[in-house]
Every structure is written in structure tokens, then in C-alpha cells.
Motif scaffolding. Structure first.
Motif, short mmCIF file in Angstrom:
data_model
loop_
_atom_site.label_atom_id
_atom_site.label_comp_id
_atom_site.label_asym_id
_atom_site.label_seq_id
_atom_site.Cartn_x
_atom_site.Cartn_y
_atom_site.Cartn_z
N LEU A 88 0.83 -1.20 0.00
CA LEU A 88 0.00 0.00 0.00
C LEU A 88 0.86 1.26 0.00
CD1 LEU A 88 -2.77 -1.11 2.53
CD2 LEU A 88 -3.11 -0.63 0.09
N ASP A 89 1.96 1.24 0.73
CA ASP A 89 2.89 2.38 0.72
C ASP A 89 3.39 2.65 -0.70
OD1 ASP A 89 2.67 2.71 3.46
OD2 ASP A 89 4.54 1.65 3.93
N ILE A 90 3.83 1.60 -1.37
CA ILE A 90 4.38 1.75 -2.72
C ILE A 90 3.31 2.28 -3.68
CG2 ILE A 90 5.30 0.47 -4.70
CD1 ILE A 90 6.68 -1.38 -2.63
N ALA A 91 2.11 1.72 -3.61
CA ALA A 91 1.04 2.16 -4.50
C ALA A 91 0.65 3.61 -4.23
CB ALA A 91 -0.17 1.24 -4.36
N ALA A 92 0.51 3.97 -2.94
CA ALA A 92 0.13 5.34 -2.61
C ALA A 92 1.19 6.33 -3.06
CB ALA A 92 -0.11 5.45 -1.10
N GLN A 93 2.45 5.99 -2.88
CA GLN A 93 3.53 6.88 -3.33
C GLN A 93 3.48 7.07 -4.85
OE1 GLN A 93 7.03 4.96 -1.77
NE2 GLN A 93 6.44 5.33 0.37
N GLU A 94 3.18 5.99 -5.57
CA GLU A 94 3.13 6.10 -7.04
C GLU A 94 1.92 6.91 -7.49
OE1 GLU A 94 4.39 5.37 -11.04
OE2 GLU A 94 5.31 5.59 -9.06
N ILE A 95 0.78 6.71 -6.87
CA ILE A 95 -0.39 7.52 -7.21
C ILE A 95 -0.11 8.99 -6.93
CG2 ILE A 95 -2.78 8.00 -6.56
CD1 ILE A 95 -3.06 4.96 -5.96
N ASP A 96 0.51 9.26 -5.80
CA ASP A 96 0.82 10.64 -5.43
C ASP A 96 1.82 11.26 -6.41
OD1 ASP A 96 0.16 12.68 -3.59
OD2 ASP A 96 2.10 12.44 -2.60
N ARG A 97 2.81 10.47 -6.82
CA ARG A 97 3.80 10.98 -7.78
C ARG A 97 3.13 11.35 -9.10
NH1 ARG A 97 6.66 9.54 -12.16
NH2 ARG A 97 5.67 7.48 -12.31
N ILE A 98 2.26 10.49 -9.58
CA ILE A 98 1.60 10.74 -10.86
C ILE A 98 0.72 11.99 -10.78
CG2 ILE A 98 -0.14 9.85 -12.49
CD1 ILE A 98 2.53 8.50 -12.85
N ARG A 99 -0.08 12.08 -9.75
CA ARG A 99 -1.01 13.22 -9.70
C ARG A 99 -0.28 14.53 -9.46
NH1 ARG A 99 -4.41 13.81 -4.16
NH2 ARG A 99 -2.74 13.39 -2.66
N LYS A 100 0.85 14.51 -8.73
CA LYS A 100 1.59 15.75 -8.50
C LYS A 100 2.43 16.14 -9.70
CE LYS A 100 1.79 15.55 -3.45
NZ LYS A 100 2.65 15.32 -2.25
N THR A 101 2.93 15.14 -10.45
CA THR A 101 3.79 15.42 -11.60
C THR A 101 2.97 15.73 -12.85
OG1 THR A 101 5.46 13.92 -10.70
CG2 THR A 101 5.67 14.54 -13.03
N HIS A 102 1.90 14.97 -13.06
CA HIS A 102 1.15 15.07 -14.31
C HIS A 102 -0.29 15.51 -14.13
CE1 HIS A 102 4.52 13.04 -16.25
NE2 HIS A 102 4.47 12.11 -15.32
N GLY A 103 -0.76 15.57 -12.90
CA GLY A 103 -2.15 15.95 -12.65
C GLY A 103 -3.07 14.74 -12.65
N ASN A 104 -4.25 14.91 -12.06
CA ASN A 104 -5.21 13.81 -11.99
C ASN A 104 -5.74 13.42 -13.36
OD1 ASN A 104 -5.22 14.84 -9.07
ND2 ASN A 104 -6.51 13.01 -8.94
N GLY A 105 -5.60 14.30 -14.34
CA GLY A 105 -6.01 13.97 -15.70
C GLY A 105 -5.12 12.94 -16.35
N ALA A 106 -4.07 12.51 -15.67
CA ALA A 106 -3.20 11.44 -16.17
C ALA A 106 -3.56 10.09 -15.57
CB ALA A 106 -1.74 11.78 -15.89
N ILE A 107 -4.65 10.04 -14.79
CA ILE A 107 -5.10 8.79 -14.16
C ILE A 107 -6.38 8.34 -14.85
CG2 ILE A 107 -5.92 7.72 -12.03
CD1 ILE A 107 -4.28 9.81 -10.49
N TYR A 108 -6.41 7.10 -15.30
CA TYR A 108 -7.63 6.52 -15.88
C TYR A 108 -8.20 5.52 -14.89
CZ TYR A 108 -10.85 4.12 -19.03
OH TYR A 108 -11.98 3.58 -19.61
N GLY A 109 -9.47 5.73 -14.50
CA GLY A 109 -10.13 4.84 -13.55
C GLY A 109 -11.02 3.86 -14.27
N GLY A 110 -10.57 2.62 -14.39
CA GLY A 110 -11.32 1.61 -15.12
C GLY A 110 -12.11 0.72 -14.19
N SER A 111 -13.35 0.46 -14.54
CA SER A 111 -14.17 -0.51 -13.81
C SER A 111 -15.37 -0.81 -14.67
CB SER A 111 -14.64 0.05 -12.46
OG SER A 111 -15.43 -0.91 -11.78
N TYR A 112 -15.93 -2.02 -14.51
CA TYR A 112 -17.06 -2.36 -15.36
C TYR A 112 -18.31 -2.72 -14.60
CZ TYR A 112 -18.86 -3.04 -19.97
OH TYR A 112 -19.59 -2.88 -21.13
N GLY A 113 -18.25 -2.68 -13.26
CA GLY A 113 -19.47 -2.76 -12.50
C GLY A 113 -20.07 -4.13 -12.27
N TRP A 114 -19.48 -5.19 -12.79
CA TRP A 114 -20.06 -6.52 -12.67
C TRP A 114 -19.37 -7.36 -11.58
CZ3 TRP A 114 -24.46 -8.06 -14.96
CH2 TRP A 114 -24.89 -7.37 -16.10
N ALA A 115 -18.59 -6.74 -10.71
CA ALA A 115 -17.84 -7.53 -9.74
C ALA A 115 -18.73 -8.13 -8.66
CB ALA A 115 -16.75 -6.67 -9.10
#
Length: 747
Positions: A88-115
Motif C-alpha cells: 500500500l505504501d508503494i502504490a500510494a507513493q506512485e499515485i501521489d507521484r503521478i497526480r503531482k507530476t502530471h495531474g489527476n487527468g493522467a489517471i484513468y479509472g477503469g471498472s465495469y461494475g459486474w464484480a
């Protein structure tokens, strides 16, 4: 064996309710739910699937990504397994790096709702809530099932397509009472209606067709497979991709023989004169007559004449399967079906007009008094970018590239991080070798997933997620009249955690823990959501038990069913087209749309037209002479449970249906292993020779997990190795899965 640890409890799923037998920490049996008249066979495989060796046992991080941020090796299977806190530490650090470096518009949230059919542990709602809490994400529009229809039909009827489907179409009870001729483009398949969003408890489609038989209703199944409708229906074989041509020819008969209802057209529609000029060949020199349509469709001119006359002389309901808009130019048969129904003048009459998606999912055709569901608040997305759901590979491969969509000129965002929870895009998407290449472009891919699907195998960080049988939830669908308490039947398998716990852990590390959780644990959230549902139900005059009482009872049937519920939108419009005008620009059904015409799209002009796909029987060649259709599977939901199904001897590779004449020309017999291939790839399949499919067409169901990429043959039989990854048109940009040519040879 009936000791203290053995329990029997009912739970719900997208394919319905079933009784589960557990012993200790294992599910050992699953049985049909007693009140279900036609229970699906799907639950039988559940124990093997839940405890399958392909479960993701612990947090896993791809070694090459962790050490060098390598992108090209996704799918190589070499993972390290750190403890949860470290992962979780590694994932959170990577998410934070992406959003601070490139903005939240560089994150694609994929899901299809059938889980899950559970309303709180709904992966799509969980991931969207999390991403909105941290600043937003690039979202998607529509679904692979109906994305094209969701774009075109608001222009025609002025309603959201799903609203039109659920709130303006007749029930099966109404159809049984009033319909004399049922014309099914693409059929109505009880197999597909085994599933429904949020679950369907009483499977009734097959039973209603028995009732239709008793009434003497004429039922015409138009399409490439006899089995797309129940036994006893008249099969009108029609080449895939040609439905619009057949509808035009039927319309031509109505117009030329004085059978079109011009009074209805004048009062309730706009633009018929523009369309008529095309229909009669005044604009292009080609009348859309039965003689014109016959070589395109494979349907004889006399048959077209007879069907048109019957449709005009009886109460006729035209139904259109969702599959028809999952092809290149899929907008056209949907639009044209509405025009054909308008020419018959029966839109808004009980049992007449046009309907979409009967049989596609189990809830369509059932009637209920409106009663809301239970929905986890998702917050507000601060990122404005939205892409059509089927254009994800284009987005990843071509950041910044402009594209057209429904009258707008947009540019694909530059995605650096993909977070996927609830779904397997390597099942839904087309041209999977192309998607595999696109999947190498983002810097990071994170997946929450119970099993090592093809998507999980191509992720950099994989969090093991629980299945619905390892957590408490409430099962409730607005298309169903049952309410379920879904108990945690067994403890989490391995180190699995539910999506809520995963996202809460990430949010806490990003300093937004309370924003995400609002101080509630899952039990408190379930109680909070249920309290709101109970209050709404009480206000609607529907009695529901307290949550504790529901826990004790396990399930109840709500008193919301209606034998024949009036459908207000089109009924009211027919009764008073001025006072109950549609939400189109004209207030009428738009046979010609000035809005669409203003877009200037040659692949979707201002009224319905015949536009041949680039790949269909009319363009077959010696290299690819057979048209591939890829229907939904009958043994699972999408690709779920596939790992256990694949273990059954002889079940894989998937079965491909081939006409006896085509099989004989290739020396293929039932049971033979064959190779289906084209320029996009190759798959292995097991042949079944039949006369119940149009010559020149083969059918290979979806859902087998994608295996070897590149030039290697997919051993399991996933048809999306072979399908085309192109939009339906610049208007809809939906999937064109059913526009694909292949060759088949014996292995």
C-alpha cells in the motif's frame, strides 16, 4: 458431514440467487434458489472458482517494474509479494507521484461494475469514490454492451437509452396480451437473460415464450443463428451486418404499397420526407426495395414482402438485440428500427412499436413500481475528460490525438497511471493483441482482483480482492423485486481484502482517509445506506424489515411487482404529443435529425442509411471468407468463473459453431480442434458442425481468458483476439466486435 460447521445460506449474484453450503472456511456446494422457475446452471461451478489456485493470494508487485519501472514486460508473471503495508505504501507513493507530476487527468479509472451484486461492495462505486476523493480521474462513457445505443438513441427519442429501455418499453405481460407479431432482430435469447445488473432472481424469459406460444403469437427470429431465440420461433436467416438493409426493404414495401401510417408520421415524427427521398432512391438512384436487399441480406424478396404486409396488418412489436449496435455502423439498425416502427404507426400502443434489449439481461420485460436502490456516494469528479469506453486502446496508444465523438471534437488524454477494479478489459475489448501493446504505454497499472486474469497478469501492482462470498453486503436491483442480506459465507481467501479496505488504506496514506471513509467501517456504511433505502421504501408505501430483521431472514420478496405497469413516456406522448413532447429538439421522434446532420459525419448522416461494414459477408475474401460473431457465453458472466470452467475436461478450448457446408469444405467435423485466424491473430477452438447458423458465418462465444499475445495462437479460444478495434462511427464510438472476418482450418 452435517456437523456444526456446515451451514446453508442464500446469497445473490448477477446471475441470480442461490443457496450456498459451507463447511468451515470453504464453500462446498451451490444449489438453485427455490422460487426461481428457470435457475441458471452457473452457480454449480462456484465452489471450484472461489477456491481456485488462480486466486491472487497476496499483494503482488511486478519485479521488473519495481526495480526499473519497466513497462514492456507486463504479462511475464515474475512478481514479488511484499506485506500489505509495504504494498500500500508503494502504490500510494506512485499515485501521489503521478497526480503531482502530471495531474489527476493522467489517471484513468477503469471498472465495469459486474464484480458484485452487493450494493456497498460495488467495485465501480468504490474506485470512483476513491479517485474522486484524491482529485478525480479520466472516466469513460457508456458500456461495451450499449455504448453505441447510448449515443444515438437520445437523438431519436430524446431519452437516455437506459431510461428508454427500462421505463418506456412494454413488459412481457403486456406483450403476451397485445402483440400478434413479434419481429426479433437479433433474437431474444433466454441464455443472455440469465444475468442482470444487480441480479435477477426469477428468470422468466423462457416462461414468457411458452406463454407467447399459447396465445398464437407469430414470433420471427431474424439473424444468423436459429438458437438466438427459443425453440418454436420462425427463423429468418439473415447475414450479420445487413439488418439495416432488411429494415429499409420492409419500409420500402410499406411505402410503395400504401401501408405506411402517414397520419402517425405527420403528427409524431419529423423528417420523414427527407428519409423517404432516400428510401425511394430519389437522392441516390437506388430504391431500397426487396430486390435490392435480397443479395445483401440473403432474404428472398417474396419473404420481405410477406413480412412487411403481416407487420402492417397486425399489432407488431419490433425488438432489437443489443448485439446489433455492437458492429460497425451500429447506430443505423437502432435508428432504422425506430423509423420502421413509426411507419407502422404503433409506437405508444400496448404491445406495439419498438423495444431494445429484451433478453439481453434478465430485468428487461419485468414490471415494478419504482423503488430506488442503495448507492454508495461517489462524490464529484474534478477532471472533465471522458472517453467512450471502447476507445481505451486508442487513448493509451495515441495521447493527444484528436477524435470525434457525438458532435464534439476531443483529444485523447495522456494517461500515465491506470487503476482498474471490477472487470477484465482483456475480456471486453477488441483486438487484444493491440490492447496488449497499448497496455505497455502507461507508467503504472494497478489492479484489484480476486483472480489472476489476463488483466491482473499485465498489472504492475495487484491487490488481492475478496469475492462477494467473503464479505457482508446487501443485494438489491431496481430491476428485481427481491431484497437480500448477503452474509460473509467464508473468511477471505488468502490475504484478500475488500476494495473498501484497499482504498481506505490508500486514502489514509494520501492524507484523505476520513474524506473517503467518513469515519465508517463497512458494517456502518451498510447500515447507513440501508437506513436511507428503508426510508425511501416507506415513503413509497413499501414495507421492508429492519437491517437486523433482514439479516435474520436472509431474503424477502418486496411487494413492488405489477402485472402490467403502464409505461408513461411513449404512452403519454402518443396521447398528447404537444403536452407530453419528447426531449428531442423538435419534441417528436426524429427520423431526420438536424443535430446529427450538422455534425457532418459521413459514417452517420442525418437519417438512417445503409452503410456496409468494412468486414462483413459482402467483403469476404479467400484470406478471410467467414464472418465471425462473438455472442455472450452461456456458462458464466462475461469472463468470471473461467478459471474453474477451464479445468473441466473438454471444456477448453471454447467451441466454435460452423455451418455444415463450410465445415465440409474444410474437412472439419464436430469435435475437431481448429484454428480460427485473420491478420489480427489466431485462436484455437473446438468445432461443432450445425445447420442452425447461416452459411459463411461462425460463432465463437466470449469469455475465455486471453493467453499468448503477439503472433502466438491463443489456446483458449478468445474471439476478441480476432475482432476489430474500431468505433461504430464518429457519433457513437462504440465497439464493432461483430464486424470481423476470419478463416477456419483444421488443426
Amino acid at each position: 458431514m452435517d456437523g456444526e460447521t456446515r451451514q446453508r445460506r442464500v446469497t445473490s449474484s448477477h446471475w441470480g440467487a442461490f443457496e450456498v453450503v459451507t463447511e468451515g472456511c470453504r464453500i462446498i456446494e451451490a444449489h438453485p434458489f427455490g422460487p426461481d422457475p428457470h435457475p441458471p446452471s452457473i452457480p454449480a461451478i462456484l465452489p471450484a472458482a472461489v477456491h481456485h489456485s488462480s486466486r491472487v493470494a497476496r499483494p503482488s508487485i511486478r519485479r521488473a517494474w519495481l526495480t526499473t519501472r519497466d513497462r514492456t514486460g507486463r504479462g511475464d508473471g515474475d512478481y514479488v509479494t511484499p506485506p500489505w503495508d509495504e504494498a500500500l505504501d508503494i502504490a500510494a507513493q506512485e499515485i501521489d507521484r503521478i497526480r503531482k507530476t502530471h495531474g489527476n487527468g493522467a489517471i484513468y479509472g477503469g471498472s465495469y461494475g459486474w464484480a458484485s451484486a452487493g450494493r456497498f461492495h460495488h467495485a465501480q462505486g468504490q474506485i470512483h469514490r476513491f479517485l474522486n476523493c484524491i482529485g478525480g480521474y479520466v472516466a469513460s462513457f457508456g458500456s461495451y454492451s450499449t455504448g453505441c445505443a447510448q449515443s444515438i438513441m437520445p437523438h431519436v427519442f430524446g431519452e437516455n437509452f437506459l431510461t428508454l429501455t427500462y421505463e418506456a418499453q412494454d413488459s412481457f405481460a403486456t406483450i403476451a396480451r397485445h402483440t400478434e407479431t413479434l419481429v426479433m432482430f437479433g433474437g431474444i435469447n433466454p441464455k443472455n437473460s440469465q444475468v442482470s445488473m444487480g441480479g435477477i432472481t426469477e428468470h422468466q424469459t423462457a416462461g414468457w415464450f411458452d406463454r407467447f406460444t399459447e396465445t398464437g403469437m407469430t414470433r420471427v427470429n431474424i439473424g444468423p443463428q436459429r438458437t438466438d431465440a427459443p425453440e418454436g420461433c420462425d427463423w429468418l436467416p439473415c447475414r450479420p451486418g445487413s439488418d439495416t438493409a432488411l429494415m429499409l426493404a420492409l419500409a420500402h414495401v410499406l411505402e410503395t404499397e400504401g401501408l405506411a401510417d402517414h397520419a402517425f408520421l405527420d403528427r409524431y415524427t419529423v423528417g420523414y420526407d427527407r428519409f423517404r427521398a432516400y428510401l425511394m432512391g430519389e437522392t441516390d438512384g437506388t430504391p431500397k426495395s426487396p430486390d435490392w436487399a435480397a443479395p445483401l441480406t440473403g432474404v428472398a424478396p417474396a419473404t420481405i414482402h410477406d413480412l412487411a404486409r403481416r407487420m402492417a396488418s397486425t399489432r407488431t412489436l419490433i425488438t432489437v438485440a443489443w448485439s446489433l449496435q455492437r458492429q460497425e455502423h451500429g447506430e443505423q439498425p437502432y435508428w432504422m428500427s425506430a423509423v420502421l416502427a413509426a411507419m407502422l404507426g404503433q409506437i405508444g400502443l400496448p404491445g406495439g412499436g419498438v423495444g431494445y434489449g429484451y433478453g439481453a439481461i434478465g430485468g428487461i420485460g419485468k414490471d415494478f413500481r419504482p423503488l430506488g436502490g442503495l448507492t454508495l456516494p461517489q462524490g464529484t469528479n474534478a477532471v472533465p475528460d471522458v472517453i467512450p469506453v471502447a476507445r481505451v486502446a486508442d487513448m493509451l496508444l495515441h495521447p493527444g490525438q484528436p477524435y470525434d465523438f457525438n458532435g464534439q471534437r476531443r483529444a485523447y488524454p495522456d494517461i500515465r497511471l491506470v487503476y482498474w477494479a471490477g472487470g477484465n478489459p482483456f475480456h471486453h475489448h477488441q483486438d487484444l493483441n493491440r490492447l496488449h501493446e497499448a497496455w505497455t504505454r502507461p507508467e503504472t497499472i494497478i489492479v484489484n482482483e480476486p483472480w489472476w486474469t489476463a488483466t491482473a497478469q499485465r498489472a504492475d501492482i495487484v491487490f488481492p480482492a475478496t469475492t462477494p462470498y467473503e464479505r457482508e453486503d446487501i443485494g438489491r436491483s431496481p430491476l428485481d423485486d427481491y431484497l437480500f442480506h448477503m452474509p460473509a459465507l467464508i473468511p477471505p481467501v488468502g490475504e484478500a481484502r475488500d476494495d473498501y479496505a484497499i482504498f481506505a488504506g490508500l486514502a489514509e496514506r494520501l492524507g484523505l482517509g476520513v474524506t473517503f471513509t467518513e469515519g465508517r467501517d463497512p458494517a456502518q456504511w451498510i447500515g447507513h445506506l440501508y437506513d436511507g433505502f428503508q426510508a425511501r421504501a416507506t415513503a413509497a408505501g413499501v414495507e421492508v424489515p429492519t437491517l437486523d430483521a433482514l439479516r435474520a431472514r436472509n431474503w424477502i420478496k418486496l411487494d413492488i411487482a405489477a402485472e402490467e405497469q403502464p409505461k408513461p413516456i411513449l404512452r403519454a406522448f402518443r396521447a398528447d404529443p404537444d403536452g407530453a413532447a419528447l426531449k428531442t429538439p423538435s419534441g417528436r421522434i426524429e427520423i431526420f435529425s438536424a443535430t446529427i446532420d450538422s455534425f457532418g459525419y459521413d459514417d452517420c448522416p442525418g437519417h438512417p442509411v445503409w452503410l456496409p461494414p468494412k468486414e462483413w459477408p459482402g467483403t469476404a475474401s479467400t484470406d478471410a471468407p467467414l464472418h465471425l460473431v462473438s455472442p455472450q457465453p452461456g456458462d458464466k458472466l462475461h469472463s468470471q468463473l473461467e478459471a474453474a470452467l477451464a479445468d473441466i475436461e473438454g471444456a477448453r478450448p471454447e467451441t466454435i459453431l460452423i455451418h455444415e457446408t463450410d465445415a465440409a469444405a474444410r474437412g472439419v467435423a464436430t469435435g475437431d480442434l481448429v484454428r480460427a485466424f485473420n491478420a489480427r491473430g489466431a485462436v484455437r477452438a473446438r468445432a461443432r458442425v450445425t445447420s442452425d447458423i447461416v452459411q459463411g458465418v461462425v460463432a465463437l462465444p466470449t469469455g475465455a481468458w486471453f493467453g499468448a499475445p503477439g503472433g502466438n495462437m491463443d489456446a483458449n479460444g478468445n474471439p476478441n483476439v480476432l475482432t476489430r478495434d474500431v468505433g461504430t462511427s464518429r457519433l457513437g464510438q462504440g465497439t464493432s466486435a461483430h464486424s470481423a472476418l476470419v478463416e477456419v482450418e483444421r488443426l
